[in-house]
Design an enzyme around this catalytic site. Sequence first.
Site, short mmCIF file in Angstrom:
data_model
loop_
_atom_site.label_atom_id
_atom_site.label_comp_id
_atom_site.label_asym_id
_atom_site.label_seq_id
_atom_site.Cartn_x
_atom_site.Cartn_y
_atom_site.Cartn_z
N GLU B 60 0.71 -1.41 0.01
CA GLU B 60 0.03 0.01 0.06
C GLU B 60 0.86 1.29 -0.13
O GLU B 60 0.37 2.25 -0.76
CB GLU B 60 -1.10 -0.07 1.18
CG GLU B 60 -2.22 -1.10 1.10
CD GLU B 60 -1.84 -2.39 1.43
OE1 GLU B 60 -0.57 -2.48 2.08
OE2 GLU B 60 -2.75 -3.36 1.39
N HIS B 129 -10.51 -3.96 9.83
CA HIS B 129 -11.16 -3.87 8.73
C HIS B 129 -12.46 -3.28 8.84
O HIS B 129 -13.30 -3.81 7.97
CB HIS B 129 -11.34 -5.44 8.19
CG HIS B 129 -10.03 -5.86 7.66
ND1 HIS B 129 -8.88 -6.10 8.42
CD2 HIS B 129 -9.75 -6.70 6.44
CE1 HIS B 129 -8.00 -6.85 7.87
NE2 HIS B 129 -8.51 -6.84 6.44
C1 LIG Z 1 -2.18 -4.17 4.44
C2 LIG Z 1 -3.37 -5.22 3.90
N1 LIG Z 1 -3.68 -5.08 2.79
C3 LIG Z 1 -4.47 -6.14 2.05
C4 LIG Z 1 -5.09 -6.98 3.02
C5 LIG Z 1 -6.20 -7.86 2.19
N2 LIG Z 1 -5.54 -9.25 2.16
C6 LIG Z 1 -6.05 -10.07 3.13
S1 LIG Z 1 -5.08 -11.32 3.02
C7 LIG Z 1 -4.22 -10.92 1.48
C8 LIG Z 1 -3.48 -11.62 0.71
C9 LIG Z 1 -2.35 -12.23 1.49
O1 LIG Z 1 -1.53 -13.18 0.78
P1 LIG Z 1 -0.46 -13.92 1.39
O2 LIG Z 1 0.51 -13.08 2.27
O3 LIG Z 1 0.19 -14.88 0.51
O4 LIG Z 1 -1.17 -15.14 2.62
P2 LIG Z 1 -2.12 -16.05 1.91
O5 LIG Z 1 -3.73 -15.44 2.23
O6 LIG Z 1 -1.83 -16.75 0.52
O7 LIG Z 1 -2.06 -17.26 3.05
C10 LIG Z 1 -4.95 -9.69 1.06
C11 LIG Z 1 -4.41 -8.81 0.12
C12 LIG Z 1 -4.87 -7.07 4.31
N3 LIG Z 1 -5.45 -7.80 5.24
N4 LIG Z 1 -3.87 -6.12 4.82
#
Ligand SMILES: Cc1ncc(C[n+]2csc(CCOP(=O)(O)OP(=O)(O)O)c2C)c(N)n1
Lengths: 321, 327
Positions: B60, B129
């Site tokens: 971000e 959130h």
């Molecule tokens: C700062 C922030 N940006 C975006 C999100 C929304 N979000 C939640 S999980 C996620 C993906 C995370 O991917 P990864 O780190 O690969 O973990 P996975 O879900 O694959 O276990 C996103 C974009 C968030 N929770 N926090």
Amino acid sequence: MITKERALWIYEKMLEIRQFEETAWDLFCANKIHGSVHLYLGEEAVAASVCSFMTDEDYITSTHRGHGHCVAKGGDLGKTLAEMMGRDTGYCRGRSGSMHIADFSKGNLGANAIVGGGIPIATGAALSQKMQGKKDNFTVAFFGDGACSQGVTHESMNLAALWKLPIIFCIENNGYAISLPLEDNIPTDNITDRAAGYGMPSFSVDGNDVEAICEAMEQAVAHVTSGQGPVMLECKTGRWMGHWTGDPELYRTRQEVEELKAREPIQRFRARMLETGIADEETICAIEAKVTKAMADALDFAMNSPEPDPAHVTDDVFYEG
Amino acid sequence: MSEMLFTAAIARTIAEEMRRDPSVFVMGEDVGVIGGIYGASKGLLEEFGRERIRQTPISEAGFVGAGLGAACTGMRPIVELMYMDFTFVAMDQILNQVAKTRYVFGGKAKIPLVIRGQQGVGGGNAATHSQSVESLFLNIPGLKIAVPSTAADAVGLLRTAIRDDNPVLFFEHKKLYKGGKWEVPDDPEYMIPFGKADIKRQGTDVTVVATQFYVGEALKAAEELAKEGISVEVVDPRTLYPLDIDTICESVKKTGHLVTVHEACAVGGWGSEIESQVMDRVFRYMDAAPIRVGAKQCPLPFNPNLEKAVVPQIPDIVAACKRVLSK
Ligand SMILES: Cc1ncc(C[n+]2csc(CCOP(=O)(O)OP(=O)(O)O)c2C)c(N)n1
Ligand SMILES: [Mg+2]
């Protein structure tokens, strides 16, 4: 091959996580869990294997996909489930839900709904361990491939490397950050290429292979507890379900998921235990029965737990002595 | 007029502006194939391709800052944050860079940047959130703040935001996304100027200033109060900066009573700011001290009953109106 004790412990934890997540899914579908949950199905080997090297004096930080870490770190199934159902008996009195569960008594410094949010916290916990002279202890920051793109991830790794902190950066690479595939997230072929920039050793292993994770962990733990600084451990795995419970999964094919399921970690390890003679069918079945019973009890506990009283909703904003 | 979801109205407006102006583009998480997790960029990738619909990694601070860099060098970025809570991850870029760049460089730069996304309770996603964060940005000069309460307003304000040469933070509300279909004007030039409040209901006894989801709640409270013979005027400022204080003051001059309502914490929220400005100007027309209705001073809990206990409910608005009228 790993010790019998470790193998059986890991098997039990993987099963607990599996059954826990299946129960969570059922409860969600039955409208008994509010909001959304991020299931760890298919990734069980990572949390269970990594945490098999940890005591309650060792810390973890976890993620939005955190139930597996919580359970593997000794979390109580009933309290975890009760929290996800928003009950007063849950780990956080119904305030956290699925994404913010913590159990400080077990060294679980919390799941984190902000992607990357837990990584500097883990770095600070490792700093405590170092400053407090706890030479045998260490911290694991669990996070996903997606979190590797947060600025704070870089900052934390740099600090940890500079200060030689006892921390393992455990990347659970499941190939996606929601709909973002790895190739649109990371400009090189391997996330672990980054370790060189911090002068830290790295391991990249099949995250569905208990033995491979344990082998890497053995070396990683030896490294971080000998004062040589952090380690990066990438576990390549995959999530079976959508990112969250409402994910339409437009970004991948059914076939891809089927292939993933063919690399299933738990049955694979079960077969391996039998093959190497580490455990016989009877021992394994006893564990399975034990876990099934524990899960049933946990469900019972959570379902029969009271809702929190809104009169206390503003308690705990501050420590009041 | 067409009927559509709030998110579809957002996506359509972005598409119209992208067709009109090739410098408009979108950056954000999951804005590609799935069209944003709430669908507010649905269909954009198919029409405009990956060059202009840039699905970002989870960075971000990086892509908000990149939005500023692109904006001051000839592009018109629309940055989508999945949750406006994630402005916190990009806080330095927004507060120190985006807000200040034009001023500190002596007025040299133009910054046609929109940072938009949804916020608020309603998703069962707990503390990080579910927040309503718009008030925080009011304390930093250099940012325009839009807070639409209907899809039609969102369309008109978003078009204005995209064509504005200043940075705009554009706050949508989760619960409005889930609010079914809305009437939306089809004119691709439909615009609502910033700093122009809308009187959503006329009344004579008390002025209620509300935004976003709480405009609808205030209207429901007004219905209830009408049954008791209390006439409520609901004023929706639509943008908090610039603020149409004149319309609010005119209303208060008429009613003599003011209540502000928002989902964010009452402490330090924009309600206090509006009340202060109103008192500065038209205190002598007021029959009672104004009352703010806002969330309790605590993070948002997960359990739906707890969450409900923290953020204002219709009975709270009704009670505040009666209290300000000493009824
Ligand atoms: C700062 C922030 N940006 C975006 C999100 C929304 N979000 C939640 S999980 C996620 C993906 C995370 O991917 P990864 O780190 O690969 O973990 P996975 O879900 O694959 O276990 C996103 C974009 C968030 N929770 N926090
Ligand atoms: Mg991932």
